[in-house]
Scaffold this motif. Structure first.
Motif: not given
Length: 320
Positions: A133-159
């Motif tokens: 499940p940590v892969n899901l968080l890692a890949y999602s986080y990477c995609e978020l950081m690569e967005q052309k329009k930045p999605i700023l902020g922070s979040s906790t998560a549990c999968v």
């Protein structure tokens, strides 16, 4: 705010909303494998594999500010959640956007919502690993950081992933959202809260330019991970800190014991509604000595009352 009349209106609203939350509470459509027989040349019957576990799951929650936040699928205020299934796995997750970003003009719910939507999509990709499940968080986080329009902020998560082939649950938790597993009336597994210091949980972050050095940002790999076998009838609760900060563990356990082995999604939904409403009501009780207030006192901070917050409950039972 704390009058009986207000509480009655809140309960009525929660009951009315149960119809909309039932739409979100789609149970896994994959049933346990049925036993079939085939005749060989010698006339002998052979049986297929035994039934595999699946989740029967529902969702309920409240936004902290019900007037400002309208209901949207997958969101309760700054909280977000997802559920997804494949032939080999059932997956659930929650994320809690860090509200402090609102003072910078940033919507904390966008960050958490992107994480959960991306996790849901990645479950159906060919490289999905039901043991990581940590892969899901890692890949999602990477995609978020690569967005052309930045999605700023922070979040906790549990999968949490149920590997249906091995009857094993794999979890990844970063911050103070989390899960508990109830079996035979007792908590047999639960996540560990991750805090840098009081009321400052581990979090995935993307700060505005120039704010990086002053913002806490943890890597997905720092998530606390667990793996354990599950049994038929187990109850699994995944929730944001709006639940855990306001509902004492013994009270939570009393509610969850009643749905051990429950397969009826309507009855399960009623229990999820009860937990969410309980957390909501206690969060607004200024005289209640909540788990959050007790934690504050352990850190030499005199506090009393609940902690108003967004609330998300994802509730599941294990069925064969």
């Amino acid at each position: 705010m704390h009058s009986l009349n207000w509480t009655s209106r809140l309960i009525s609203r929660a009951l009315r909303s149960s119809f909309s939350t039932l739409l979100d509470a789609t149970t896994s459509t994959t049933t346990g494998a049925t036993t079939t027989t085939t005749k060989g040349a010698a006339g002998k019957a052979t049986a297929n594999r035994s039934p595999r576990p699946r989740f029967v799951s529902v969702v309920c929650g409240f936004a902290k500010d019900n007037l400002r936040h309208k209901y949207k699928p997958g969101k309760y205020g700054e909280d977000s959640w997802f559920k997804a299934s494949t032939d080999t796995a059932d997956v659930m997750g929650v994320a809690d956007g860090v509200g402090g970003w609102r003072s910078y003009g940033i919507d904390p719910g966008e960050f958490s919502s992107f994480l959960m939507r991306t996790c849901e999509r990645l479950v159906r990709c060919t490289h999905f690993n039901p043991q990581r499940p940590v892969n899901l968080l890692a890949y999602s986080y990477c995609e978020l950081m690569e967005q052309k329009k930045p999605i700023l902020g922070s979040s906790t998560a549990c999968v949490l992933i149920l590997n249906r082939e091995t009857s094993t649950v794999h979890t990844a938790n970063i911050g103070d959202s989390g899960f508990i597993v109830v079996r035979e009336g007792e908590i047999v597994h639960k996540s560990e809260e991750q805090q840098h210091y009081f009321n400052t949980p581990f979090q995935l972050s993307l700060p505005p330019p120039g704010h990086g050095p002053n913002v806490l940002s943890d890597s997905p790999e720092s998530a606390d991970t667990m793996s354990f076998p599950v049994q038929e009838g187990d109850v699994i609760l995944i929730a944001t800190d709006g639940v855990f900060d306001n509902v004492p563990e013994d009270l939570m356990l009393q509610v969850l014991r009643d749905v051990e082995g429950e397969r009826d999604p309507v009855k399960l939904q009623m229990t999820a509604n009860t937990l969410a409403l309980m957390a909501r009501t206690l969060s607004l009780n200024s005289e209640f000595l909540s788990p959050f207030a007790l934690s504050a006192r352990r850190n030499n901070i005199q506090a009393r009352g609940g902690k108003p917050d967004d609330i998300t409950v994802v509730l599941a039972t294990v069925a064969m």
